[in-house]
Design a protein around this motif. Structure first.
Motif, PDB file in Angstrom:
ATOM      1  N   UNK A 239      28.867  37.334  52.427  1.00 37.12           N
ATOM      2  CA  UNK A 239      27.516  37.102  52.925  1.00 37.12           C
ATOM      3  C   UNK A 239      27.003  38.249  53.785  1.00 37.12           C
ATOM      4  N   UNK A 240      27.893  39.166  54.194  1.00 38.66           N
ATOM      5  CA  UNK A 240      27.491  40.336  54.970  1.00 38.66           C
ATOM      6  C   UNK A 240      27.502  41.613  54.131  1.00 38.66           C
ATOM      7  N   UNK A 241      27.711  41.483  52.841  1.00 33.76           N
ATOM      8  CA  UNK A 241      27.902  42.657  51.991  1.00 33.76           C
ATOM      9  C   UNK A 241      26.926  42.664  50.831  1.00 33.76           C
ATOM     10  N   UNK A 242      26.629  43.880  50.327  1.00 33.59           N
ATOM     11  CA  UNK A 242      25.809  44.004  49.122  1.00 33.59           C
ATOM     12  C   UNK A 242      26.637  43.779  47.866  1.00 33.59           C
ATOM     13  N   UNK A 243      27.962  43.706  47.993  1.00 35.13           N
ATOM     14  CA  UNK A 243      28.839  43.487  46.852  1.00 35.13           C
ATOM     15  C   UNK A 243      29.443  42.084  46.912  1.00 35.13           C
ATOM     16  N   UNK A 244      29.512  41.402  45.767  1.00 36.35           N
ATOM     17  CA  UNK A 244      30.158  40.093  45.748  1.00 36.35           C
ATOM     18  C   UNK A 244      31.653  40.223  46.034  1.00 36.35           C
ATOM     19  N   UNK A 245      32.265  39.137  46.472  1.00 32.96           N
ATOM     20  CA  UNK A 245      33.701  39.110  46.662  1.00 32.96           C
ATOM     21  C   UNK A 245      34.391  39.371  45.324  1.00 32.96           C
ATOM     22  N   UNK A 246      35.456  40.198  45.311  1.00 31.56           N
ATOM     23  CA  UNK A 246      36.143  40.493  44.048  1.00 31.56           C
ATOM     24  C   UNK A 246      36.577  39.251  43.275  1.00 31.56           C
ATOM     25  N   UNK A 247      36.982  38.187  43.978  1.00 28.60           N
ATOM     26  CA  UNK A 247      37.400  36.963  43.295  1.00 28.60           C
ATOM     27  C   UNK A 247      36.228  36.343  42.540  1.00 28.60           C
ATOM     28  N   UNK A 248      35.047  36.348  43.145  1.00 32.35           N
ATOM     29  CA  UNK A 248      33.859  35.829  42.457  1.00 32.35           C
ATOM     30  C   UNK A 248      33.502  36.696  41.256  1.00 32.35           C
ATOM     31  N   UNK A 249      33.663  38.001  41.402  1.00 33.15           N
ATOM     32  CA  UNK A 249      33.365  38.906  40.291  1.00 33.15           C
ATOM     33  C   UNK A 249      34.322  38.673  39.137  1.00 33.15           C
ATOM     34  N   UNK A 250      35.581  38.460  39.438  1.00 34.73           N
ATOM     35  CA  UNK A 250      36.571  38.211  38.387  1.00 34.73           C
ATOM     36  C   UNK A 250      36.218  36.947  37.619  1.00 34.73           C
ATOM     37  N   UNK A 251      35.825  35.899  38.322  1.00 33.06           N
ATOM     38  CA  UNK A 251      35.445  34.644  37.665  1.00 33.06           C
ATOM     39  C   UNK A 251      34.252  34.863  36.736  1.00 33.06           C
ATOM     40  N   UNK A 252      33.265  35.626  37.187  1.00 36.57           N
ATOM     41  CA  UNK A 252      32.082  35.907  36.368  1.00 36.57           C
ATOM     42  C   UNK A 252      32.427  36.789  35.164  1.00 36.57           C
ATOM     43  N   UNK A 253      33.352  37.726  35.365  1.00 35.46           N
ATOM     44  CA  UNK A 253      33.772  38.592  34.254  1.00 35.46           C
ATOM     45  C   UNK A 253      34.458  37.764  33.171  1.00 35.46           C
ATOM     46  N   UNK A 254      35.279  36.816  33.578  1.00 32.72           N
ATOM     47  CA  UNK A 254      35.946  35.938  32.609  1.00 32.72           C
ATOM     48  C   UNK A 254      34.924  35.133  31.821  1.00 32.72           C
ATOM     49  N   UNK A 255      33.863  34.689  32.496  1.00 34.72           N
ATOM     50  CA  UNK A 255      32.778  33.982  31.802  1.00 34.72           C
ATOM     51  C   UNK A 255      32.118  34.888  30.768  1.00 34.72           C
ATOM     52  N   UNK A 256      31.861  36.137  31.170  1.00 29.81           N
ATOM     53  CA  UNK A 256      31.213  37.087  30.267  1.00 29.81           C
ATOM     54  C   UNK A 256      32.089  37.398  29.066  1.00 29.81           C
ATOM     55  N   UNK A 257      33.403  37.503  29.288  1.00 32.84           N
ATOM     56  CA  UNK A 257      34.328  37.765  28.168  1.00 32.84           C
ATOM     57  C   UNK A 257      34.253  36.645  27.153  1.00 32.84           C
ATOM     58  N   UNK A 258      34.250  35.392  27.634  1.00 34.59           N
ATOM     59  CA  UNK A 258      34.150  34.250  26.725  1.00 34.59           C
ATOM     60  C   UNK A 258      32.805  34.272  25.988  1.00 34.59           C
ATOM     61  N   UNK A 259      31.764  34.707  26.668  1.00 37.64           N
ATOM     62  CA  UNK A 259      30.424  34.732  26.068  1.00 37.64           C
ATOM     63  C   UNK A 259      30.302  35.786  24.973  1.00 37.64           C
ATOM     64  N   UNK A 260      30.804  36.988  25.208  1.00 39.69           N
ATOM     65  CA  UNK A 260      30.600  38.096  24.285  1.00 39.69           C
ATOM     66  C   UNK A 260      31.704  38.250  23.244  1.00 39.69           C
ATOM     67  N   UNK A 261      32.852  37.652  23.486  1.00 39.96           N
ATOM     68  CA  UNK A 261      33.902  37.722  22.466  1.00 39.96           C
ATOM     69  C   UNK A 261      33.879  36.480  21.590  1.00 39.96           C
TER      70      UNK A 261
END
Length: 261
Positions: A239-261
């Protein structure tokens, strides 16, 4: 007399804020590569010009370009493959990829218009268990940065900063200092939120580009692990950063992998 002066200041402040808001809202368009409605006040040609003029200075800040031509060629080949096999090619941006000599700062970034940089400190971390360079991980980093370019995130951020500056100027003229300070805190929080959304959108686009170009997108998760380790245990809360927490990014990346593969 004093009250009349305050009323005039208030009207001027409101006018400044209204003009900034009108200018921002009048520059609305839909990004053809993301489908997202954006407010952008500069053209793609202006983005390219800004990127080209800023690139030498950015390279100098990181010790210049890396002298190893073989490493640079690897970056060029992977970056070009990602562009030529994806929606990025249709954008018209003249993408260029630069390996920086900086051996201490683990980072990669993109300037408006297609100038993309990766530090040697990060490049040297993108290896498999045997210590060999993993091209899928390099593709993950470059794909993410290409995502920032075609997402027009820098241009969008410039427009938001212009709006923020206009609103803050209006608050400073028309209201008391405490009100203006409160507006600045709110504006900063809003801009950080948009920064986090840009990162997540670039992760999504990075996965999309990797899949289209034949790279394994699961290695973008490995990149996130490297960045997480580099940040250390005392990293800034999300909440104090312009970058999301790496754990949240990993979860979103896994979603994207399922979407595009």
């Amino acid at each position: 007399m004093r009250r009349g002066g305050l009323n005039i200041r208030l009207l001027i402040g409101v006018a400044i804020a209204f003009f900034a808001l009108f200018k921002y809202c009048s520059n609305a368009e839909v990004n053809p590569y993301t489908g997202k409605k954006q407010h952008i006040s500069i053209s793609p040609k202006e983005e390219i010009a800004i990127g080209l003029s800023s690139a030498p200075q950015m390279a100098q800040q990181h010790g210049g370009l890396h002298p190893n031509k073989q490493y640079q060629q690897i970056v060029d080949i992977i970056g070009t493959k990602l562009v030529n096999n994806s929606i990025a090619k249709k954008s018209g941006y003249p993408f260029e990829f630069h390996l920086l000599q900086d051996e201490r700062t683990i980072n990669a970034f993109a300037l408006p218009g297609g100038q993309i940089f990766i530090t040697f400190a990060l490049f040297s971390q993108l290896v498999d268990e045997s210590g060999r360079l993993n091209e899928d991980m390099v593709a993950g980093v470059l794909g993410h940065e290409i995502g920032h370019v075609i997402g027009r995130h820098s241009a969008e951020r410039m427009a938001k900063q212009e709006l923020t500056q206009g609103l803050l100027s209006g608050a400073a003229v028309g209201f008391d200092p405490n009100t203006a300070q409160g507006a600045a805190v709110i504006a900063n929080a809003v801009n950080m939120k948009y920064g986090r959304e840009d990162e997540l959108e670039s992760d999504d686009l990075g996965v999309r580009l990797m899949v289209k170009s034949g790279y394994n997108p699961k290695y973008l998760i490995n990149v996130m692990e490297i960045l997480k380790a580099a940040a250390g245990p005392n990293r800034t809360p999300e909440f104090q950063s312009t970058h999301p927490d790496p754990e949240n990014r990993i979860a979103k990346i896994k979603e994207a992998i399922r979407k595009y593969q």
